[in-house]
Write a protein that holds these residues in place. Structure first.
Motif, PDB file in Angstrom:
ATOM      1  N   ALA A   1       0.829  -1.202   0.000  1.00  0.00           N
ATOM      2  CA  ALA A   1       0.000   0.000   0.000  1.00  0.00           C
ATOM      3  C   ALA A   1       0.868   1.259   0.000  1.00  0.00           C
ATOM      4  CB  ALA A   1      -0.919   0.001   1.218  1.00  0.00           C
ATOM      5  N   GLY A   2       0.567   2.174  -0.917  1.00  0.00           N
ATOM      6  CA  GLY A   2       1.274   3.446  -0.992  1.00  0.00           C
ATOM      7  C   GLY A   2       2.617   3.390  -1.681  1.00  0.00           C
ATOM      8  N   SER A   3       2.999   2.223  -2.196  1.00  0.00           N
ATOM      9  CA  SER A   3       4.318   2.059  -2.818  1.00  0.00           C
ATOM     10  C   SER A   3       4.303   2.574  -4.256  1.00  0.00           C
ATOM     11  CB  SER A   3       4.711   0.590  -2.817  1.00  0.00           C
ATOM     12  OG  SER A   3       3.849  -0.148  -3.678  1.00  0.00           O
ATOM     13  N   PRO A   4       5.486   2.801  -4.849  1.00  0.00           N
ATOM     14  CA  PRO A   4       5.542   3.191  -6.262  1.00  0.00           C
ATOM     15  C   PRO A   4       4.840   2.182  -7.173  1.00  0.00           C
ATOM     16  CG  PRO A   4       7.678   3.528  -5.227  1.00  0.00           C
ATOM     17  CD  PRO A   4       6.825   2.822  -4.217  1.00  0.00           C
ATOM     18  N   ALA A   5       4.946   0.895  -6.876  1.00  0.00           N
ATOM     19  CA  ALA A   5       4.305  -0.128  -7.705  1.00  0.00           C
ATOM     20  C   ALA A   5       2.788   0.011  -7.671  1.00  0.00           C
ATOM     21  CB  ALA A   5       4.714  -1.519  -7.218  1.00  0.00           C
ATOM     22  N   GLU A   6       2.228   0.242  -6.474  1.00  0.00           N
ATOM     23  CA  GLU A   6       0.773   0.382  -6.387  1.00  0.00           C
ATOM     24  C   GLU A   6       0.309   1.646  -7.105  1.00  0.00           C
ATOM     25  OE1 GLU A   6      -2.601   0.248  -2.929  1.00  0.00           O
ATOM     26  OE2 GLU A   6      -1.264   1.961  -3.107  1.00  0.00           O
ATOM     27  N   LYS A   7       1.043   2.731  -6.931  1.00  0.00           N
ATOM     28  CA  LYS A   7       0.662   3.990  -7.578  1.00  0.00           C
ATOM     29  C   LYS A   7       0.714   3.874  -9.098  1.00  0.00           C
ATOM     30  CE  LYS A   7       2.146   6.840  -3.677  1.00  0.00           C
ATOM     31  NZ  LYS A   7       3.178   7.774  -3.156  1.00  0.00           N
ATOM     32  N   ALA A   8       1.554   2.964  -9.607  1.00  0.00           N
ATOM     33  CA  ALA A   8       1.666   2.758 -11.060  1.00  0.00           C
ATOM     34  C   ALA A   8       0.573   1.829 -11.590  1.00  0.00           C
ATOM     35  CB  ALA A   8       3.036   2.200 -11.402  1.00  0.00           C
ATOM     36  N   GLY A   9      -0.278   1.310 -10.712  1.00  0.00           N
ATOM     37  CA  GLY A   9      -1.395   0.481 -11.151  1.00  0.00           C
ATOM     38  C   GLY A   9      -1.092  -1.000 -11.280  1.00  0.00           C
ATOM     39  N   ILE A  10       0.048  -1.458 -10.748  1.00  0.00           N
ATOM     40  CA  ILE A  10       0.373  -2.880 -10.808  1.00  0.00           C
ATOM     41  C   ILE A  10      -0.541  -3.644  -9.845  1.00  0.00           C
ATOM     42  CG2 ILE A  10       2.177  -4.591 -10.313  1.00  0.00           C
ATOM     43  CD1 ILE A  10       4.227  -2.554 -11.282  1.00  0.00           C
ATOM     44  N   ARG A  11      -1.039  -4.799 -10.295  1.00  0.00           N
ATOM     45  CA  ARG A  11      -2.047  -5.542  -9.544  1.00  0.00           C
ATOM     46  C   ARG A  11      -1.567  -6.966  -9.224  1.00  0.00           C
ATOM     47  NH1 ARG A  11      -6.809  -4.950 -13.948  1.00  0.00           N
ATOM     48  NH2 ARG A  11      -6.695  -2.702 -14.356  1.00  0.00           N
ATOM     49  N   PRO A  12      -2.234  -7.629  -8.257  1.00  0.00           N
ATOM     50  CA  PRO A  12      -1.938  -9.041  -8.001  1.00  0.00           C
ATOM     51  C   PRO A  12      -2.132  -9.877  -9.260  1.00  0.00           C
ATOM     52  CG  PRO A  12      -3.289  -8.160  -6.235  1.00  0.00           C
ATOM     53  CD  PRO A  12      -3.221  -7.096  -7.296  1.00  0.00           C
ATOM     54  N   ARG A  13      -1.277 -10.869  -9.427  1.00  0.00           N
ATOM     55  CA  ARG A  13      -1.287 -11.806 -10.569  1.00  0.00           C
ATOM     56  C   ARG A  13      -0.669 -11.224 -11.836  1.00  0.00           C
ATOM     57  NH1 ARG A  13      -2.275 -17.125  -8.875  1.00  0.00           N
ATOM     58  NH2 ARG A  13      -3.979 -17.159  -7.396  1.00  0.00           N
ATOM     59  N   ASP A  14      -0.346  -9.930 -11.856  1.00  0.00           N
ATOM     60  CA  ASP A  14       0.403  -9.405 -13.001  1.00  0.00           C
ATOM     61  C   ASP A  14       1.736 -10.148 -13.082  1.00  0.00           C
ATOM     62  OD1 ASP A  14      -1.562  -7.599 -13.585  1.00  0.00           O
ATOM     63  OD2 ASP A  14      -0.499  -5.831 -12.829  1.00  0.00           O
ATOM     64  N   ARG A  15       2.204 -10.409 -14.282  1.00  0.00           N
ATOM     65  CA  ARG A  15       3.461 -11.116 -14.472  1.00  0.00           C
ATOM     66  C   ARG A  15       4.586 -10.127 -14.824  1.00  0.00           C
ATOM     67  NH1 ARG A  15      -0.710 -13.903 -15.925  1.00  0.00           N
ATOM     68  NH2 ARG A  15      -0.938 -12.929 -17.967  1.00  0.00           N
ATOM     69  N   ILE A  16       5.755 -10.357 -14.249  1.00  0.00           N
ATOM     70  CA  ILE A  16       6.925  -9.534 -14.534  1.00  0.00           C
ATOM     71  C   ILE A  16       7.800 -10.322 -15.501  1.00  0.00           C
ATOM     72  CG2 ILE A  16       8.880  -8.279 -13.562  1.00  0.00           C
ATOM     73  CD1 ILE A  16       7.412  -8.355 -10.856  1.00  0.00           C
ATOM     74  N   LEU A  17       7.822  -9.896 -16.770  1.00  0.00           N
ATOM     75  CA  LEU A  17       8.555 -10.632 -17.790  1.00  0.00           C
ATOM     76  C   LEU A  17      10.031 -10.240 -17.851  1.00  0.00           C
ATOM     77  CD1 LEU A  17       5.948 -10.594 -20.717  1.00  0.00           C
ATOM     78  CD2 LEU A  17       6.208 -12.255 -18.859  1.00  0.00           C
TER      79      LEU A  17
ATOM     80  N   VAL B   1      13.836   1.885 -11.938  1.00  0.00           N
ATOM     81  CA  VAL B   1      13.962   0.553 -12.506  1.00  0.00           C
ATOM     82  C   VAL B   1      12.822   0.362 -13.505  1.00  0.00           C
ATOM     83  CG1 VAL B   1      12.622  -0.504 -10.619  1.00  0.00           C
ATOM     84  CG2 VAL B   1      14.153  -1.920 -12.004  1.00  0.00           C
ATOM     85  N   THR B   2      13.127  -0.277 -14.637  1.00  0.00           N
ATOM     86  CA  THR B   2      12.129  -0.479 -15.682  1.00  0.00           C
ATOM     87  C   THR B   2      11.684  -1.938 -15.698  1.00  0.00           C
ATOM     88  OG1 THR B   2      13.103   1.266 -17.037  1.00  0.00           O
ATOM     89  CG2 THR B   2      11.648  -0.294 -18.153  1.00  0.00           C
ATOM     90  N   LEU B   3      10.377  -2.135 -15.641  1.00  0.00           N
ATOM     91  CA  LEU B   3       9.790  -3.475 -15.660  1.00  0.00           C
ATOM     92  C   LEU B   3       8.962  -3.654 -16.923  1.00  0.00           C
ATOM     93  CD1 LEU B   3       8.437  -3.707 -11.985  1.00  0.00           C
ATOM     94  CD2 LEU B   3      10.733  -4.246 -12.824  1.00  0.00           C
ATOM     95  N   PHE B   4       9.030  -4.858 -17.493  1.00  0.00           N
ATOM     96  CA  PHE B   4       8.179  -5.218 -18.621  1.00  0.00           C
ATOM     97  C   PHE B   4       7.136  -6.191 -18.089  1.00  0.00           C
ATOM     98  CE2 PHE B   4       7.203  -7.414 -22.702  1.00  0.00           C
ATOM     99  CZ  PHE B   4       6.808  -6.292 -23.413  1.00  0.00           C
ATOM    100  N   MET B   5       5.858  -5.788 -18.141  1.00  0.00           N
ATOM    101  CA  MET B   5       4.781  -6.486 -17.450  1.00  0.00           C
ATOM    102  C   MET B   5       3.811  -7.149 -18.428  1.00  0.00           C
ATOM    103  SD  MET B   5       5.582  -5.582 -14.319  1.00  0.00           S
ATOM    104  CE  MET B   5       4.125  -6.239 -13.499  1.00  0.00           C
ATOM    105  N   GLN B   6       3.042  -8.096 -17.899  1.00  0.00           N
ATOM    106  CA  GLN B   6       1.995  -8.751 -18.684  1.00  0.00           C
ATOM    107  C   GLN B   6       0.775  -9.001 -17.800  1.00  0.00           C
ATOM    108  OE1 GLN B   6       2.303 -13.014 -19.770  1.00  0.00           O
ATOM    109  NE2 GLN B   6       2.076 -12.362 -21.895  1.00  0.00           N
ATOM    110  N   ARG B   7      -0.405  -8.674 -18.329  1.00  0.00           N
ATOM    111  CA  ARG B   7      -1.676  -8.961 -17.664  1.00  0.00           C
ATOM    112  C   ARG B   7      -2.610  -9.557 -18.709  1.00  0.00           C
ATOM    113  NH1 ARG B   7      -3.930  -3.782 -15.598  1.00  0.00           N
ATOM    114  NH2 ARG B   7      -2.241  -4.008 -14.075  1.00  0.00           N
ATOM    115  N   ASP B   8      -2.980 -10.821 -18.515  1.00  0.00           N
ATOM    116  CA  ASP B   8      -3.722 -11.539 -19.556  1.00  0.00           C
ATOM    117  C   ASP B   8      -2.882 -11.504 -20.833  1.00  0.00           C
ATOM    118  OD1 ASP B   8      -5.811 -12.093 -17.777  1.00  0.00           O
ATOM    119  OD2 ASP B   8      -6.738 -10.145 -18.161  1.00  0.00           O
ATOM    120  N   LYS B   9      -3.390 -10.904 -21.915  1.00  0.00           N
ATOM    121  CA  LYS B   9      -2.615 -10.831 -23.158  1.00  0.00           C
ATOM    122  C   LYS B   9      -1.986  -9.453 -23.361  1.00  0.00           C
ATOM    123  CE  LYS B   9      -5.271 -14.391 -25.552  1.00  0.00           C
ATOM    124  NZ  LYS B   9      -6.104 -14.734 -26.736  1.00  0.00           N
TER     125      LYS B   9
END
Length: 413
Positions: A137-153, A180-188
């Protein structure tokens, strides 16, 4: 991850070593081993004695030791590589080696604060992909809209399939203000996001007294993780809300990825007068149980909110309250991590996390990979942190409606 108290297992480790020395007089003397070989042998012994799967992933564990010690180990890194290769043969992402820096970092994560992007991560046991358990809660990841089950490729362009869980976590930690730059995947859908690291607050409890439509009051408690401070902080919050006249409670465990097993047990005891909280099952069968012995801090009606980001100790707590009839669960089926790891400190300051047991709820439900199904299934569209516990939060609103129907809250008792 649910880790039992370290001091208990330090004592257990001493017993293991005594057993090995006492019953292995015909083995190669310990003094003949180099420090690096001793470290590898120490890891092998701990796994040999404590690992949940007595088949060791259907392999001869003794031959794994022989192979690991067959080659010269010239320095710490070669020993660490030998240990990692040995553990990889178990095919268990939760049984893993932590170098001294990673071990210290994990200790901080369960007790203090850290700097990074604020992601709790795990390897999906079925796909092998790196997944988000929950953003803090309140972290940079949450503020960026990253959600549970998202995959970090990818992390900084490096495929996470080439990284261990701890290597991935280490790449996301760093100095405040660095990115840090992350490449993410949610569903397709796939996308890239740049996160700026920050100090991550690990105060796990949010508590508020809220008015209720019938003129009553609800104590809203949100628990974000089960660190060492969580039981005491939650007890203080309940005590304060009781003094303010709370008539019922909502305990929000959504996106809580777990933490310390003992913290989950102690929090269950805050709510339960009596009954079993959780059974632990090792490779010999039922190892033991944790019980509630009362008195509970409150007997007021309780609704627990869960979702697919509720994992590990969250599932132990939710299962205990559900099976004992103490609470109604609302939301979505939980993550399904029913394995318990113990953390062992090794001779050179590194650490070893070992899956030593699985757990079952009081009704002997095994939730690993299955999760806990709520009493009232309510799916939810993604909402912002600011919308949690508001009219925009349909799961929270469902909890309010349930409590409104309760005769005690409605004033009919």
């Amino acid at each position: 991850m649910g880790f039992m108290q370290k001091k208990v297992f330090r004592a257990g480790l001493s017993l293991l070593l005594a057993f090995w020395v006492g019953f292995c007089g015909f083995c190669q003397p310990a003094l003949a081993l180099s420090d690096e070989q001793k470290l590898v042998a120490q890891v092998w012994r701990i796994v040999n004695r404590t690992y949940l799967d007595e088949t060791f992933n259907h392999q001869n564990w003794a031959s794994v030791r022989q192979k690991a010690l067959a080659k010269p180990l010239k320095d710490d890194q070669s020993a660490y590589s030998a240990i990692q290769n040995m553990l990889q043969s178990l095919d268990d992402p939760f049984t893993r080696f932590l170098n001294p820096e990673q071990y210290r970092s994990l200790q901080v994560n369960t007790s203090g604060e850290l700097t990074g992007v604020g992601l709790q991560i795990a390897l999906n046991a079925e796909t092998g992909l790196l997944e988000v358990l929950a953003p803090i809660a309140g972290s940079p990841a949450e503020k960026a809209g990253i959600r549970p089950r998202d995959r970090i490729l990818k992390i900084e362009g490096i495929s996470t399939q080439k990284l261990t869980l701890d290597e991935a976590a280490a790449k996301m930690r760093g100095a405040i203000g660095s990115s840090v730059t992350l490449f993410m995947q949610r569903d397709k859908e796939e996308w890239q996001v740049q996160l700026v690291r920050d100090r991550i607050a690990l105060n796990p409890v949010v508590a508020e007294l809220r008015s209720f439509p019938q003129g009553k009051s609800i104590g809203y408690l949100r628990l974000t993780q089960f660190n060492a401070n969580a039981p005491m902080e939650l007890a203080h919050a309940i005590s304060s809300l009781e003094k303010k006249g709370a008539d019922a409670y909502i305990l929000d465990l959504r996106n809580n990825p777990g933490g310390l097993l003992q913290a989950g047990v102690e929090i269950a005891r805050l709510w339960l007068e009596s009954g079993t909280i959780v059974y632990t099952v090792n490779r010999q069968g039922t190892q033991g149980s944790f019980e509630a012995f009362g008195p509970a801090m409150t007997r007021d009606p309780l609704v627990v909110l869960v979702n697919q980001g509720s994992a590990s100790a969250s599932e132990i707590l939710a299962g205990a309250l559900q099976d004992n009839g103490r609470a109604t669960l609302v939301g979505e089926t939980t993550f399904g991590k029913g394995l318990i790891q113990s953390l062992f400190e090794l001779s050179d300051g590194s650490g070893l996390a070992v899956t030593i047991a699985k757990y079952e709820t009081p009704n002997h439900r095994d939730i690993n990979k299955l999760g806990i199904k709520p009493d009232k299934l309510i799916s939810s569209e993604p909402i912002t942190r600011e919308q949690i516990g508001t009219e925009a939060d349909v799961q929270y609103q469902a909890a309010i409606e349930l409590l409104a129907k309760n005769s005690v809250v409605a004033g009919a008792a």
